[in-house]
Design a protein around this motif. Sequence first.
Motif, PDB file in Angstrom:
ATOM      1  N   THR A  27       0.843  -1.197   0.000  1.00 32.31           N
ATOM      2  CA  THR A  27       0.000   0.000   0.000  1.00 32.31           C
ATOM      3  C   THR A  27       0.874   1.242   0.000  1.00 32.31           C
ATOM      4  O   THR A  27       1.981   1.230   0.518  1.00 32.31           O
ATOM      5  N   LEU A  38      -4.571   6.543   2.026  1.00 35.05           N
ATOM      6  CA  LEU A  38      -3.937   5.344   1.503  1.00 35.05           C
ATOM      7  C   LEU A  38      -4.298   5.170   0.037  1.00 35.05           C
ATOM      8  O   LEU A  38      -5.394   5.532  -0.394  1.00 35.05           O
ATOM      9  N   PRO A  46      -8.876   4.632   1.989  1.00 38.53           N
ATOM     10  CA  PRO A  46      -9.303   5.386   3.177  1.00 38.53           C
ATOM     11  C   PRO A  46      -8.582   6.722   3.304  1.00 38.53           C
ATOM     12  O   PRO A  46      -7.412   6.854   2.959  1.00 38.53           O
ATOM     13  N   LEU A  80      -0.914   5.736  12.750  1.00 33.72           N
ATOM     14  CA  LEU A  80      -1.983   5.013  12.067  1.00 33.72           C
ATOM     15  C   LEU A  80      -1.709   3.532  12.236  1.00 33.72           C
ATOM     16  O   LEU A  80      -0.660   3.041  11.791  1.00 33.72           O
ATOM     17  N   LYS A  82      -2.589  -0.778  12.031  1.00 38.85           N
ATOM     18  CA  LYS A  82      -2.900  -1.672  10.910  1.00 38.85           C
ATOM     19  C   LYS A  82      -4.400  -1.857  10.698  1.00 38.85           C
ATOM     20  O   LYS A  82      -4.830  -2.369   9.655  1.00 38.85           O
ATOM     21  N   GLY A  84      -6.452   0.726  10.746  1.00 37.69           N
ATOM     22  CA  GLY A  84      -6.964   1.959  10.181  1.00 37.69           C
ATOM     23  C   GLY A  84      -7.445   2.969  11.203  1.00 37.69           C
ATOM     24  O   GLY A  84      -8.224   3.869  10.867  1.00 37.69           O
TER      25      GLY A  84
END
Length: 321
Positions: A27, A38, A46, A80, A82, A84
């Motif tokens: 990502t 992202l 997001p 941030l 994992k 989200g």
Amino acid sequence: YVVTPLTSTFHGLTDDRITDIAEWGDTLVYASKNGMGLIIKDFPGPRFFVSDGLPSELVHAVHPDGDQVWVATDEGLVVLDKFGFIQNPANTSFTCYSIAKTDSALWVGTDTGVAYLRNGTEDWVHTQLEPDPRPVYSLAYDGEKLWAGARARFYWYDGSVWAKNDVFDLYGTYALNNRNCELRGLLPMPDGSLFVGGGDPNSQRRGVHLVHFDGAGKTQIPFNGIIMNGLLRINFDIDESLWISTANFGVAKLKPDGDWFAYNSVTGDTDMTSRFNLTLLADSQGSKWFCTLSYPANPKPIDELDDGLDTDYENDIWAHY
């Protein structure tokens, strides 16, 4: 190549003014002047704003670190995770401009110097690098030393003490007065030297925009009469030429033999889309990529230059996407 522009208007980016971007596994995570987000499989995913936990919409830098991402904002440092979610570590409500990770600590550039968090600890330690505090806009780690760029001055840390080097003497040499020059481009080299790029944020006055520091002394790399100013990006080519992109003065390369070769209106170049190039990439195939500001109402292409690794304009091959 297939180039797909992504914008806030049509594709859902948080903003078109991207300040940083980094790989986080498969990502991409990006920072902007209006939040962060992202990009998943080449599509914006997001997005995160103050309403999601960011201390400020102005995000200066992102730094992936395992299964989390450190996020530097104008009003604090957050994480941030994992899943989200934005996590707020304790005692991180300070302005953050840049992030770097060494073997033993996480470092951030702040508005008064630097701060670090040792591995396995929870307490941040702040270090003011000058009696008169100045912001640290850039950080880079070369495996041995941590480098920091501030206003008209850069520093390095060898694990025990901080040292510094001014560019004030270069200002005097060239009769310059823009001592507010922000050193935002740091490129450590394998031999322990450093390339430093900077510019005055409030004007486009000619200044000390590219300096090489060999560990003992520094050299202002001259443009040999080529009108270059406001250095924005630096990158090395596969033939070891050093490329620069600038604000309003095109691009140029410094050959290993010390000669500059420019692409701008002064040299008669008409193939480049714009003389203001925010991006610069020299890829592994010998192509150079440039791009200027682009908006949905006024789209601009990405330029590709195959210069043949020489200084003959006649051999150049341009493409625009």
